[in-house]
Design a protein around this motif. Sequence first.
Motif, PDB file in Angstrom:
ATOM      1  N   LEU A 173      15.222  64.693  63.267  1.00  0.00           N
ATOM      2  CA  LEU A 173      16.319  64.240  62.409  1.00  0.00           C
ATOM      3  C   LEU A 173      16.714  62.808  62.736  1.00  0.00           C
ATOM      4  O   LEU A 173      17.047  62.025  61.840  1.00  0.00           O
ATOM      5  CB  LEU A 173      17.528  65.176  62.558  1.00  0.00           C
ATOM      6  CG  LEU A 173      17.330  66.558  61.901  1.00  0.00           C
ATOM      7  CD1 LEU A 173      18.417  67.544  62.336  1.00  0.00           C
ATOM      8  CD2 LEU A 173      17.315  66.428  60.378  1.00  0.00           C
ATOM      9  N   SER A 210      14.472  60.465  60.876  1.00  0.00           N
ATOM     10  CA  SER A 210      14.291  60.641  59.424  1.00  0.00           C
ATOM     11  C   SER A 210      15.515  60.199  58.645  1.00  0.00           C
ATOM     12  O   SER A 210      16.596  60.044  59.191  1.00  0.00           O
ATOM     13  CB  SER A 210      14.049  62.120  59.102  1.00  0.00           C
ATOM     14  OG  SER A 210      13.033  62.642  59.899  1.00  0.00           O
ATOM     15  N   GLY A 238      16.393  65.628  55.606  1.00  0.00           N
ATOM     16  CA  GLY A 238      15.719  66.753  56.231  1.00  0.00           C
ATOM     17  C   GLY A 238      15.858  68.026  55.408  1.00  0.00           C
ATOM     18  O   GLY A 238      16.803  68.187  54.608  1.00  0.00           O
ATOM     19  N   ALA A 287      19.779  63.252  56.962  1.00  0.00           N
ATOM     20  CA  ALA A 287      19.546  63.610  58.362  1.00  0.00           C
ATOM     21  C   ALA A 287      20.853  63.576  59.159  1.00  0.00           C
ATOM     22  O   ALA A 287      21.126  64.471  59.964  1.00  0.00           O
ATOM     23  CB  ALA A 287      18.519  62.670  58.971  1.00  0.00           C
TER      24      ALA A 287
END
Lengths: 236, 307
Positions: free
Chosen positions: A200, A203, A206, A220
């Motif tokens: 996470l 990114s 998610g 995220a």
Amino acid sequence: MSLLEVQGLAVHYGGIRAVKGIDLQVEEGEVVCLIGANGAGKTTTLRALAGLLPAASGSIRYAGSEVTDLPVHARARIGISLVPEGRGVFPRLTVAENLDMGAYSRRDRAEISADLEHVYGLFPRLYERRSQTGGTLSGGEQQMLSLGRALMSRPRLLLLDEPSMGLAPLAVQKIFETIRLIAAAGMTLLLVEQNARLALESSRRGYVLEGGCIVHQDDAAALLASPRVRAAYLGA
Amino acid sequence: MDVLLQQLINGLILGSLYALVALGYTMVYGILELINFAHGEIVMVGAMVSVSVLAALTAAGVPVALALPLALAAAVVVCVVTGVLVERVAYRPLRNAPRLAPLITAIGVSIVLQNLAMIFWGRQYLSFPPVIEVQVYDVLGATVSNVQILIFVVAALTMGGLLLLVNRTRLGRAMRATAQNREVAGLMGVDVNRVIAATFIVGSALAAVAGLLIASYYGIAHYNMGFILGLKAFSAAVLGGIGNIPGALLGGLLLGVIESLGAGYIGDLTGGFLGSHYQDIFAFLILILVLTFRPSGLLGERVADRA
Ligand SMILES: Nc1ncnc2c1ncn2[C@@H]1O[C@H](COP(=O)(O)OP(=O)(O)OP(=O)(O)O)[C@@H](O)[C@H]1O
Ligand SMILES: [Mg+2]
């Protein structure tokens, strides 16, 4: 239009329904992660996207065209690249030959050698080991090789299945540093990880997969803050 | 006459033929983990076609220098078509079946090919036309003929070509990658079905060359010749380490030498009880010994490397 658009994707192993009709999108240049417990269906999803497993139903659109029924090699040739769980290094090819296999579908020799320089620049360890066979590398080196080999295909969509699996903390750090570097250069990434926090943190968005269904999706940062996600996947 | 040297020379020439056939077994095994028992029959087809074509052409007055290459080309075409058909029809549908299924199918294919050959060519021996005038040379007390030299040179060149193909070309790299991890080869963009078909094409072309050379070595071809020959070449491949290309070369040459030395001395060894026509037992003795004591063969990797 998203680079990857998945609608109602279901994947079965005989009678076992491992992925039960999921929707997900990845925009060009975006980093998206897919997190979930063991057996949630993460690997199954990535393998179906790469063409290693057939879709029982649903559709996969990539760069505006339907790829659901394309065989695996044809998907590789249009830029979908999977770094598989367990790395899949060719054990009796040298490091250099493994990297060369990454560029198998390309014909632009000059560009290929430039990319090879780039990969050796990212992973100097691979350069030192270039004439050693893949099977003799350590786990961390094999992960570098698998990632470097995928980059050699100049992918447009890079699917990563548990790049941190089985690696020592230092090696995990090194791999994720590189992943962030690749992402910063504009690569589109779909990342599967057990290590949800790491995933996470690397990114923008998610998805949370549970028992073959997507039960959560968000930015995220929001997932990192969500009490449910924290309790189930972040050990907090 | 020096018996030992003579048997060594004979053994190397015979061994180069075994090696050529063993390569076909080992390449297919390397990529599919399938023992293609029909491969010996492909060699038989190569022998029958080349002998028939050569006989027809020389009878029609075509000069040898042209007739031989034409006969070889015909054998290559027929063998390649047969090999590809066998893969497509008999093996590909069983790609994901339990391993016993393709093995039994391979034995079935072999019986079918033998019977087709018998129907087409009949039960009689075809004799290799005497197109080359045999000359015998003296080498340190042993003898070697121009035909033997030609056989050895052609076999060596063919094997050299194969090594270049496998180690130096894009197709060769795709073959090695597919043999090591079929799924990942697909992820690299390799069309695995085409690579497997290419492996059968190459193996069958080698079988065609071997068929012609073997027919000229023994002077005859017969619908039944593929069976024992196939078993022997398979033993040679196992001796070298099945799936391993240098192993097939080594195993073939060794088997040839062992057989030839064995045939030369078996009479002395058994006090005259067994004659040289028992030389066929050596291949099977070797097969049993290797499978018992070193199943990975001389050059085979440990099983763990084959992941
Ligand atoms: N080859 C197979 N045959 C039958 N069932 C399978 C097969 N592979 C996976 N499964 C099942 O499908 C489900 C999803 O597996 P998958 O490997 O996709 O999980 P995952 O989320 O990647 O798990 P992990 O985090 O452990 O890698 C599991 O219940 C698994 O047992
Ligand atoms: Mg998994």
